[in-house]
Design a protein around this motif. Structure first.
Motif, PDB file in Angstrom:
ATOM      1  N   GLY A  15       0.815  -1.213   0.000  1.00 36.70           N
ATOM      2  CA  GLY A  15       0.000   0.000   0.000  1.00 36.70           C
ATOM      3  C   GLY A  15       0.845   1.258   0.000  1.00 36.70           C
ATOM      4  O   GLY A  15       0.561   2.217  -0.720  1.00 36.70           O
ATOM      5  N   ALA A  16       1.913   1.250   0.806  1.00 38.35           N
ATOM      6  CA  ALA A  16       2.805   2.404   0.856  1.00 38.35           C
ATOM      7  C   ALA A  16       3.484   2.619  -0.498  1.00 38.35           C
ATOM      8  O   ALA A  16       3.599   3.762  -0.969  1.00 38.35           O
ATOM      9  CB  ALA A  16       3.844   2.211   1.951  1.00 38.35           C
ATOM     10  N   GLN A  17       3.910   1.540  -1.129  1.00 35.98           N
ATOM     11  CA  GLN A  17       4.546   1.651  -2.447  1.00 35.98           C
ATOM     12  C   GLN A  17       3.554   2.152  -3.496  1.00 35.98           C
ATOM     13  O   GLN A  17       3.916   2.946  -4.364  1.00 35.98           O
ATOM     14  CB  GLN A  17       5.127   0.297  -2.865  1.00 35.98           C
ATOM     15  N   ALA A  18       2.331   1.689  -3.414  1.00 39.18           N
ATOM     16  CA  ALA A  18       1.309   2.128  -4.370  1.00 39.18           C
ATOM     17  C   ALA A  18       1.121   3.642  -4.271  1.00 39.18           C
ATOM     18  O   ALA A  18       1.082   4.339  -5.296  1.00 39.18           O
ATOM     19  CB  ALA A  18      -0.009   1.405  -4.111  1.00 39.18           C
ATOM     20  N   ARG A  19       1.020   4.146  -3.076  1.00 30.27           N
ATOM     21  CA  ARG A  19       0.844   5.600  -2.898  1.00 30.27           C
ATOM     22  C   ARG A  19       2.074   6.353  -3.383  1.00 30.27           C
ATOM     23  O   ARG A  19       1.960   7.382  -4.049  1.00 30.27           O
ATOM     24  CB  ARG A  19       0.567   5.926  -1.441  1.00 30.27           C
ATOM     25  N   ALA A  20       3.252   5.831  -3.070  1.00 28.22           N
ATOM     26  CA  ALA A  20       4.497   6.475  -3.489  1.00 28.22           C
ATOM     27  C   ALA A  20       4.609   6.558  -5.009  1.00 28.22           C
ATOM     28  O   ALA A  20       5.229   7.480  -5.544  1.00 28.22           O
ATOM     29  CB  ALA A  20       5.691   5.729  -2.913  1.00 28.22           C
ATOM     30  N   HIS A  21       3.993   5.617  -5.699  1.00 32.72           N
ATOM     31  CA  HIS A  21       4.036   5.593  -7.160  1.00 32.72           C
ATOM     32  C   HIS A  21       2.813   6.265  -7.800  1.00 32.72           C
ATOM     33  O   HIS A  21       2.584   6.136  -8.997  1.00 32.72           O
ATOM     34  CB  HIS A  21       4.182   4.160  -7.662  1.00 32.72           C
ATOM     35  N   GLY A  22       2.009   6.960  -6.983  1.00 28.55           N
ATOM     36  CA  GLY A  22       0.896   7.736  -7.508  1.00 28.55           C
ATOM     37  C   GLY A  22      -0.344   6.941  -7.865  1.00 28.55           C
ATOM     38  O   GLY A  22      -1.220   7.444  -8.565  1.00 28.55           O
ATOM     39  N   ARG A  23      -0.453   5.716  -7.370  1.00 24.98           N
ATOM     40  CA  ARG A  23      -1.646   4.923  -7.661  1.00 24.98           C
ATOM     41  C   ARG A  23      -2.791   5.365  -6.752  1.00 24.98           C
ATOM     42  O   ARG A  23      -2.579   6.015  -5.735  1.00 24.98           O
ATOM     43  CB  ARG A  23      -1.331   3.446  -7.479  1.00 24.98           C
ATOM     44  N   LYS A  24      -3.996   5.001  -7.098  1.00 25.61           N
ATOM     45  CA  LYS A  24      -5.182   5.374  -6.329  1.00 25.61           C
ATOM     46  C   LYS A  24      -5.575   4.256  -5.364  1.00 25.61           C
ATOM     47  O   LYS A  24      -5.218   3.106  -5.563  1.00 25.61           O
ATOM     48  CB  LYS A  24      -6.346   5.671  -7.273  1.00 25.61           C
ATOM     49  N   ARG A  25      -6.347   4.635  -4.336  1.00 28.34           N
ATOM     50  CA  ARG A  25      -6.842   3.652  -3.350  1.00 28.34           C
ATOM     51  C   ARG A  25      -7.582   2.506  -4.020  1.00 28.34           C
ATOM     52  O   ARG A  25      -7.524   1.371  -3.569  1.00 28.34           O
ATOM     53  CB  ARG A  25      -7.834   4.312  -2.386  1.00 28.34           C
ATOM     54  N   GLU A  26      -8.293   2.826  -5.084  1.00 24.56           N
ATOM     55  CA  GLU A  26      -9.128   1.836  -5.762  1.00 24.56           C
ATOM     56  C   GLU A  26      -8.314   0.712  -6.406  1.00 24.56           C
ATOM     57  O   GLU A  26      -8.874  -0.297  -6.823  1.00 24.56           O
ATOM     58  CB  GLU A  26      -9.992   2.515  -6.829  1.00 24.56           C
ATOM     59  N   CYS A  27      -7.019   0.858  -6.487  1.00 26.06           N
ATOM     60  CA  CYS A  27      -6.197  -0.186  -7.116  1.00 26.06           C
ATOM     61  C   CYS A  27      -5.811  -1.289  -6.127  1.00 26.06           C
ATOM     62  O   CYS A  27      -5.076  -2.212  -6.494  1.00 26.06           O
ATOM     63  CB  CYS A  27      -4.958   0.414  -7.770  1.00 26.06           C
ATOM     64  N   CYS A  28      -6.318  -1.235  -4.906  1.00 24.69           N
ATOM     65  CA  CYS A  28      -6.016  -2.272  -3.913  1.00 24.69           C
ATOM     66  C   CYS A  28      -6.420  -3.642  -4.468  1.00 24.69           C
ATOM     67  O   CYS A  28      -7.562  -3.838  -4.880  1.00 24.69           O
ATOM     68  CB  CYS A  28      -6.760  -2.000  -2.607  1.00 24.69           C
ATOM     69  N   PRO A  29      -5.491  -4.601  -4.473  1.00 19.61           N
ATOM     70  CA  PRO A  29      -5.772  -5.904  -5.070  1.00 19.61           C
ATOM     71  C   PRO A  29      -6.529  -6.881  -4.175  1.00 19.61           C
ATOM     72  O   PRO A  29      -6.868  -7.977  -4.612  1.00 19.61           O
ATOM     73  CB  PRO A  29      -4.375  -6.446  -5.374  1.00 19.61           C
ATOM     74  N   LEU A  41      -4.569  -0.759   2.977  1.00 23.00           N
ATOM     75  CA  LEU A  41      -5.045   0.612   3.143  1.00 23.00           C
ATOM     76  C   LEU A  41      -4.293   1.337   4.260  1.00 23.00           C
ATOM     77  O   LEU A  41      -4.053   2.538   4.180  1.00 23.00           O
ATOM     78  CB  LEU A  41      -6.554   0.632   3.395  1.00 23.00           C
ATOM     79  N   GLU A  42      -3.899   0.603   5.294  1.00 26.66           N
ATOM     80  CA  GLU A  42      -3.094   1.187   6.368  1.00 26.66           C
ATOM     81  C   GLU A  42      -1.771   1.691   5.798  1.00 26.66           C
ATOM     82  O   GLU A  42      -1.321   2.791   6.106  1.00 26.66           O
ATOM     83  CB  GLU A  42      -2.833   0.141   7.451  1.00 26.66           C
ATOM     84  N   GLY A  43      -1.149   0.892   4.954  1.00 27.33           N
ATOM     85  CA  GLY A  43       0.094   1.318   4.319  1.00 27.33           C
ATOM     86  C   GLY A  43      -0.121   2.476   3.366  1.00 27.33           C
ATOM     87  O   GLY A  43       0.690   3.403   3.294  1.00 27.33           O
ATOM     88  N   PHE A  44      -1.228   2.451   2.656  1.00 29.03           N
ATOM     89  CA  PHE A  44      -1.527   3.496   1.680  1.00 29.03           C
ATOM     90  C   PHE A  44      -1.742   4.839   2.364  1.00 29.03           C
ATOM     91  O   PHE A  44      -1.236   5.862   1.920  1.00 29.03           O
ATOM     92  CB  PHE A  44      -2.765   3.112   0.864  1.00 29.03           C
ATOM     93  N   THR A  45      -2.492   4.836   3.465  1.00 27.18           N
ATOM     94  CA  THR A  45      -2.794   6.093   4.154  1.00 27.18           C
ATOM     95  C   THR A  45      -1.705   6.494   5.140  1.00 27.18           C
ATOM     96  O   THR A  45      -1.623   7.658   5.534  1.00 27.18           O
ATOM     97  CB  THR A  45      -4.124   6.001   4.934  1.00 27.18           C
ATOM     98  N   GLY A  46      -0.907   5.528   5.570  1.00 28.07           N
ATOM     99  CA  GLY A  46       0.125   5.813   6.557  1.00 28.07           C
ATOM    100  C   GLY A  46      -0.427   5.959   7.959  1.00 28.07           C
ATOM    101  O   GLY A  46       0.237   6.464   8.849  1.00 28.07           O
ATOM    102  N   MET A  47      -1.674   5.526   8.160  1.00 33.26           N
ATOM    103  CA  MET A  47      -2.312   5.656   9.469  1.00 33.26           C
ATOM    104  C   MET A  47      -2.604   4.269  10.040  1.00 33.26           C
ATOM    105  O   MET A  47      -3.372   3.510   9.439  1.00 33.26           O
ATOM    106  CB  MET A  47      -3.615   6.444   9.350  1.00 33.26           C
ATOM    107  N   PRO A  48      -1.980   3.928  11.166  1.00 30.55           N
ATOM    108  CA  PRO A  48      -2.251   2.627  11.778  1.00 30.55           C
ATOM    109  C   PRO A  48      -3.727   2.452  12.113  1.00 30.55           C
ATOM    110  O   PRO A  48      -4.389   3.390  12.547  1.00 30.55           O
ATOM    111  CB  PRO A  48      -1.410   2.638  13.047  1.00 30.55           C
TER     112      PRO A  48
END
Length: 58
Positions: A15-29, A41-48
């Motif tokens: 999730g963190a890598q996805a956000r770093a590469h500009g991907r959207k939340r909706e791309c969660c596999p 999503l925790e990794g994507f948002t950076g919020m535990p």
């Protein structure tokens, strides 16, 4: 020939890598409601997940 073991993939890191590469939340596999989706999503948002949201500074 034997197969090589698959490396462990951490959904939080994904999730963190996805956000770093500009991907959207909706791309969660991962499927909705799954533990891996919540971790991704925790990794994507950076919020535990186990921490409440910070209140705004007013």
């Amino acid at each position: 020939m034997s197969e090589l073991p698959k490396p462990h993939v951490d959904p939080i890191d994904q999730g963190a890598q996805a956000r770093a590469h500009g991907r959207k939340r909706e791309c969660c596999p991962y499927p909705a409601g799954s533990e891996k989706r919540e971790a991704w999503l925790e990794g994507f948002t950076g919020m535990p997940r186990d921490r409440p949201r910070d209140l705004p500074l007013n």
